[in-house]
Design a protein around this motif. Structure first.
Motif, PDB file in Angstrom:
ATOM      1  N   GLU A 164       0.827  -1.209   0.000  1.00  0.00           N
ATOM      2  CA  GLU A 164       0.000   0.000   0.000  1.00  0.00           C
ATOM      3  C   GLU A 164       0.862   1.259   0.000  1.00  0.00           C
ATOM      4  N   HIS A 166       0.958   5.808  -0.743  1.00  0.00           N
ATOM      5  CA  HIS A 166       0.173   7.040  -0.630  1.00  0.00           C
ATOM      6  C   HIS A 166       0.893   8.246  -1.233  1.00  0.00           C
ATOM      7  N   VAL A 184      -3.135   1.992  -3.849  1.00  0.00           N
ATOM      8  CA  VAL A 184      -3.006   3.429  -3.601  1.00  0.00           C
ATOM      9  C   VAL A 184      -4.167   3.812  -2.699  1.00  0.00           C
ATOM     10  N   ASN A 185      -3.850   4.223  -1.496  1.00  0.00           N
ATOM     11  CA  ASN A 185      -4.874   4.541  -0.510  1.00  0.00           C
ATOM     12  C   ASN A 185      -5.171   6.034  -0.539  1.00  0.00           C
ATOM     13  N   ALA A 186      -6.415   6.370  -0.793  1.00  0.00           N
ATOM     14  CA  ALA A 186      -6.822   7.775  -0.821  1.00  0.00           C
ATOM     15  C   ALA A 186      -6.769   8.414   0.559  1.00  0.00           C
ATOM     16  N   PHE A 199      -5.246   8.426  -6.546  1.00  0.00           N
ATOM     17  CA  PHE A 199      -5.033   7.250  -7.387  1.00  0.00           C
ATOM     18  C   PHE A 199      -4.766   7.650  -8.828  1.00  0.00           C
ATOM     19  N   ALA A 203      -1.468   6.391 -10.679  1.00  0.00           N
ATOM     20  CA  ALA A 203      -1.673   5.212 -11.528  1.00  0.00           C
ATOM     21  C   ALA A 203      -0.794   5.188 -12.774  1.00  0.00           C
ATOM     22  N   ARG A 212      -3.316  -2.843 -10.163  1.00  0.00           N
ATOM     23  CA  ARG A 212      -3.515  -1.556  -9.487  1.00  0.00           C
ATOM     24  C   ARG A 212      -4.799  -1.580  -8.665  1.00  0.00           C
ATOM     25  N   ALA A 214      -7.261   0.466  -6.009  1.00  0.00           N
ATOM     26  CA  ALA A 214      -7.667   1.739  -5.415  1.00  0.00           C
ATOM     27  C   ALA A 214      -8.327   1.460  -4.072  1.00  0.00           C
ATOM     28  N   GLU A 215      -7.924   2.209  -3.063  1.00  0.00           N
ATOM     29  CA  GLU A 215      -8.438   1.993  -1.714  1.00  0.00           C
ATOM     30  C   GLU A 215      -9.005   3.293  -1.135  1.00  0.00           C
ATOM     31  N   TYR A 227     -12.536   5.613 -10.135  1.00  0.00           N
ATOM     32  CA  TYR A 227     -11.290   4.848 -10.025  1.00  0.00           C
ATOM     33  C   TYR A 227     -11.053   4.002 -11.268  1.00  0.00           C
ATOM     34  N   ALA A 232      -7.913   1.791 -12.386  1.00  0.00           N
ATOM     35  CA  ALA A 232      -7.930   0.770 -11.333  1.00  0.00           C
ATOM     36  C   ALA A 232      -8.385  -0.574 -11.890  1.00  0.00           C
TER      37      ALA A 232
END
Length: 256
Positions: A164, A166, A184-186, A199, A203, A212, A214-215, A227, A232
């Motif tokens: 993960e 950021h 990729v954590n928002a 993201f 990306a 990929r 998206a979180e 996303y 994503a």
């Protein structure tokens, strides 16, 4: 916040180790059924894939859902089309446990992710012993040497690491590992602020062949579409599912 969560998870792991030594957990990990191929399950497809999360609470929102039977919820997720199940095992702020992970693993036939604040090998062996197929590594919580060592251990045990990130710097560190599954954590885990566009910014730097994920920051189908349009392959969703009709909501998200 991230430092506190990681320190708390480490303390709790050390307490468990006093009761169940590393040698015992290593043996249990070796005896566990072989992990499922998460990279295959989450590989890019014509439509978005979803990791559906068993999540009772969060530091930012407090209690979200009681979830007396995590296995039943996970079965519903699987029937609803989820490609993998995420189980929060952190107990202090997220009210999860390794028992939740064991129960979920014994009830579904898709990959299961141990989502926790992993910082020592003991926690990785715990994950495998409990039946996890995927283990989360948070780049911001670990120095590069520790990150690389834990990543190698996860791989050696046959699991897949969800690494993960950021930021661009964290993404570069994840790519240096050779990670095949990058999130990729928002949500900034230091401030817990959200940036839904993060993201999309990162990306393009993730090479072809890397899955990929998206979180965070998913409340509606439009968020999933956002996303997906940004590239994503997979979206990890927890809060939106546990605070609504999970099957109905999952179906709406998968229809994007």
């Amino acid at each position: 916040m991230l430092a506190d969560l990681t320190a708390g998870a480490l303390h709790d792991a050390r307490e468990r180790e006093l009761l169940r030594p590393l040698s015992v957990v290593e043996s249990a990990a070796a005896d566990a059924a072989p992990p499922l191929d998460a990279l295959c399950a989450l590989s890019p497809a014509a439509s978005v894939k979803i990791i559906a999360e068993v999540k009772r609470a969060s530091p930012s929102r407090g209690d979200l859902a009681d979830i007396p039977d995590p296995a039943q919820l996970a079965v519903s997720y699987e029937r609803g089309g989820a490609s993998a199940i995420s189980v929060l095992t952190e107990g202090r702020k997220f009210k999860g446990s390794l028992d939740d992970l064991v129960n979920v693993r014994n009830s579904v036939e898709i990959p299961v992710l141990r989502k926790d604040f992993i910082s020592i090998p003991y926690q990785v062996f715990e994950a495998r012993a409990a039946g996890a197929d995927i283990a989360l590594l948070i780049v911001a919580a670990l120095d590069q040497r520790t990150l690389a060592e834990l990543y190698s251990l996860i791989t050696d045990l046959g699991m897949t690491a969800l690494v993960e990130t950021h930021s661009a710097d964290e993404l570069e560190r994840a790519l240096d590992l050779g990670a095949g599954l990058i999130g990729v954590n928002a949500r900034d885990l230091s401030t817990f602020e959200l940036d839904r566009d993060l993201f999309g910014h990162l990306a393009p730097q993730i090479p072809s062949g890397v899955i990929r994920v998206a979180e965070s920051a998913v409340k509606s189908p439009s968020d999933v579409a956002h996303y997906r349009e940004a590239g994503a392959d997979v979206v990890l969703i927890g809060e939106a599912l546990v605070t609504s009709d999970p099957i109905l909501t999952l179906g709406e998200f998968l229809a994007v």
